[in-house]
Motif scaffolding. Structure first.
Motif, PDB file in Angstrom:
ATOM      1  N   GLU A 119       0.978  -1.030  -0.061  1.00 26.11           N
ATOM      2  CA  GLU A 119      -0.023  -0.015  -0.167  1.00 26.11           C
ATOM      3  C   GLU A 119       1.016   1.150   0.005  1.00 26.11           C
ATOM      4  O   GLU A 119       2.109   0.991   0.328  1.00 26.11           O
ATOM      5  N   PRO A 120       0.542   2.464  -0.352  1.00 25.70           N
ATOM      6  CA  PRO A 120       1.110   3.685  -0.545  1.00 25.70           C
ATOM      7  C   PRO A 120       1.736   3.923   0.769  1.00 25.70           C
ATOM      8  O   PRO A 120       2.982   4.498   0.831  1.00 25.70           O
ATOM      9  N   ALA A 121       1.244   3.730   2.106  1.00 23.60           N
ATOM     10  CA  ALA A 121       1.856   4.125   3.266  1.00 23.60           C
ATOM     11  C   ALA A 121       2.415   2.922   4.015  1.00 23.60           C
ATOM     12  O   ALA A 121       2.533   3.150   5.007  1.00 23.60           O
ATOM     13  N   THR A 122       2.335   1.640   3.358  1.00 25.88           N
ATOM     14  CA  THR A 122       2.884   0.703   4.129  1.00 25.88           C
ATOM     15  C   THR A 122       4.239  -0.174   3.528  1.00 25.88           C
ATOM     16  O   THR A 122       4.349  -0.093   2.395  1.00 25.88           O
ATOM     17  N   VAL A 123       5.044  -0.402   4.126  1.00 27.63           N
ATOM     18  CA  VAL A 123       6.427  -0.960   3.689  1.00 27.63           C
ATOM     19  C   VAL A 123       6.322  -2.627   4.565  1.00 27.63           C
ATOM     20  O   VAL A 123       6.281  -2.566   5.646  1.00 27.63           O
ATOM     21  N   GLU A 124       6.522  -3.660   3.724  1.00 30.48           N
ATOM     22  CA  GLU A 124       6.647  -4.917   4.166  1.00 30.48           C
ATOM     23  C   GLU A 124       8.164  -5.399   4.280  1.00 30.48           C
ATOM     24  O   GLU A 124       8.644  -5.216   3.070  1.00 30.48           O
ATOM     25  N   LEU A 125       8.705  -5.834   5.211  1.00 29.53           N
ATOM     26  CA  LEU A 125      10.128  -6.564   5.134  1.00 29.53           C
ATOM     27  C   LEU A 125       9.983  -7.894   5.268  1.00 29.53           C
ATOM     28  O   LEU A 125       9.292  -8.624   6.132  1.00 29.53           O
ATOM     29  N   TRP A 126      10.600  -8.463   4.112  1.00 27.79           N
ATOM     30  CA  TRP A 126      10.653 -10.129   4.018  1.00 27.79           C
ATOM     31  C   TRP A 126      12.116 -10.657   4.159  1.00 27.79           C
ATOM     32  O   TRP A 126      12.891  -9.980   3.767  1.00 27.79           O
ATOM     33  N   PHE A 127      12.094 -11.639   4.985  1.00 34.16           N
ATOM     34  CA  PHE A 127      13.486 -12.189   5.431  1.00 34.16           C
ATOM     35  C   PHE A 127      13.294 -13.820   5.354  1.00 34.16           C
ATOM     36  O   PHE A 127      12.398 -14.286   5.451  1.00 34.16           O
ATOM     37  N   PRO A 128      14.597 -14.251   4.934  1.00 25.59           N
ATOM     38  CA  PRO A 128      14.477 -15.944   4.531  1.00 25.59           C
ATOM     39  C   PRO A 128      14.433 -16.406   6.112  1.00 25.59           C
ATOM     40  O   PRO A 128      14.011 -17.672   6.038  1.00 25.59           O
ATOM     41  N   ALA A 129      14.897 -15.994   6.970  1.00 29.99           N
ATOM     42  CA  ALA A 129      14.726 -16.464   8.385  1.00 29.99           C
ATOM     43  C   ALA A 129      14.363 -15.308   9.299  1.00 29.99           C
ATOM     44  O   ALA A 129      14.699 -14.277   9.233  1.00 29.99           O
ATOM     45  N   ARG A 130      14.141 -15.825  10.443  1.00 29.34           N
ATOM     46  CA  ARG A 130      13.715 -14.656  11.589  1.00 29.34           C
ATOM     47  C   ARG A 130      14.897 -13.988  12.013  1.00 29.34           C
ATOM     48  O   ARG A 130      15.890 -14.314  12.299  1.00 29.34           O
TER      49      ARG A 130
END
Length: 289
Positions: free
Chosen positions: A142-153
């Motif tokens: 979304e325009p005001a949302t950023v998601e961070l994706w990682f292969p592990a915690r």
């Protein structure tokens, strides 16, 4: 029921259970955040004092750089007065149960020094290098949302968010060791027009340091070490007060500098936003300084 059908049914049940577990693990769980308002206490300068440009003298080093950065570039998270976690630039923060996906929602209406407002794209640009060093990637659902994706915690990421900064989000614009007020700051105008910070070793020499305090040149400075008795005697009579910090340094603060409350735990986090120069000297007040 035939054994073959039982095996098939059992497999389907196991598959459904696995899919349900994976969906459960990928569910976002909110991380509680307090309001950011207590972090910015409005200044109340006397008539004609809001244009003051103050001078300070501190030893060069990483702490001074952090102090300047804290006035110009704010971190995503901050620690509130009561030790609570504050979403300084974030209105919401959540993480999945497996800890590999983080969702950051930008606080609405945050004005930037370079023009415009903070949104997901600008936040992603600012924190992108730090996320990459962690082996993660960014997405903008979304325009005001950023998601961070990682292969592990990513262990310790929550604490690290308090170190990630977005340039140009603070109440002062930084130019080297100088600060100038950003009049468009989201929470209003700072109580002073700016600050000139010097790290000149010659000025930290005892005689020059003492003379600067006696003449009222420095709004705040630190005790540099061995001071000649006659110089220290003159400093003791000057309109300044000592404040001993947890790291062993001693700050001398002008009694004309109102409401500057140095952070005794971590002085680079001291905020200048709510401080201003008064028109007259006042007795030392340890609670309302």
């Amino acid at each position: 029921m035939k054994p073959r059908h039982l095996w098939t049914l059992g497999g389907l049940v196991l598959l459904a259970g696995l899919l349900g577990y994976l969906k459960y693990q990928d569910t976002l769980v909110p991380i509680p955040l307090a309001s950011e308002q207590p972090l910015f206490v409005a200044a109340a300068p006397e008539f004609g004092q809001e244009g003051a440009v103050l001078e300070a003298l501190l030893p060069a080093g990483d702490k001074v750089q952090a102090f300047l950065a804290n006035q110009a570039d704010l971190a995503l998270l901050e620690t509130g007065p009561g030790g609570e976690r504050v979403g300084q630039l974030l209105s919401d923060l959540s993480v999945t149960r497996h800890g590999r996906r983080w969702r950051l929602k930008v606080r609405g209406g945050w004005r930037l020094q370079g023009g415009g407002q903070l949104d997901g794209a600008r936040l992603a640009e600012a924190i992108g290098p730090a996320v990459a060093r962690r082996g993660g990637e960014l997405r903008l659902p979304e325009p005001a949302t950023v998601e961070l994706w990682f292969p592990a915690r990513p262990m310790g990421l929550l604490a690290e968010l308090g170190q990630w900064r977005v340039p140009g989000t603070g109440p002062f614009q930084r130019r080297g060791s100088s600060l100038r007020r950003f009049d468009g700051f989201t929470h209003g105008r700072a109580g002073m027009a700016g600050l000139e910070l010097s790290t000149d070793p010659a000025l930290l020499e005892s005689r020059a340091w003492a003379q600067g305090l006696v003449t009222g040149r420095w709004a705040f400075t630190v005790f540099p070490g061995a001071i000649a008795p006659e110089d220290m005697a003159r400093v003791r009579l000057a309109p300044y007060d000592e404040l001993r910090m947890k790291d062993g340094t001693v700050w001398f603060l002008s009694r004309r500098l109102r409401r500057l409350r140095p952070n005794a735990e971590d002085w680079p986090r001291t905020r200048l936003f709510g401080a201003w120069q008064g028109a007259m000297e006042l007795p030392y007040d340890p609670l309302g300084m």
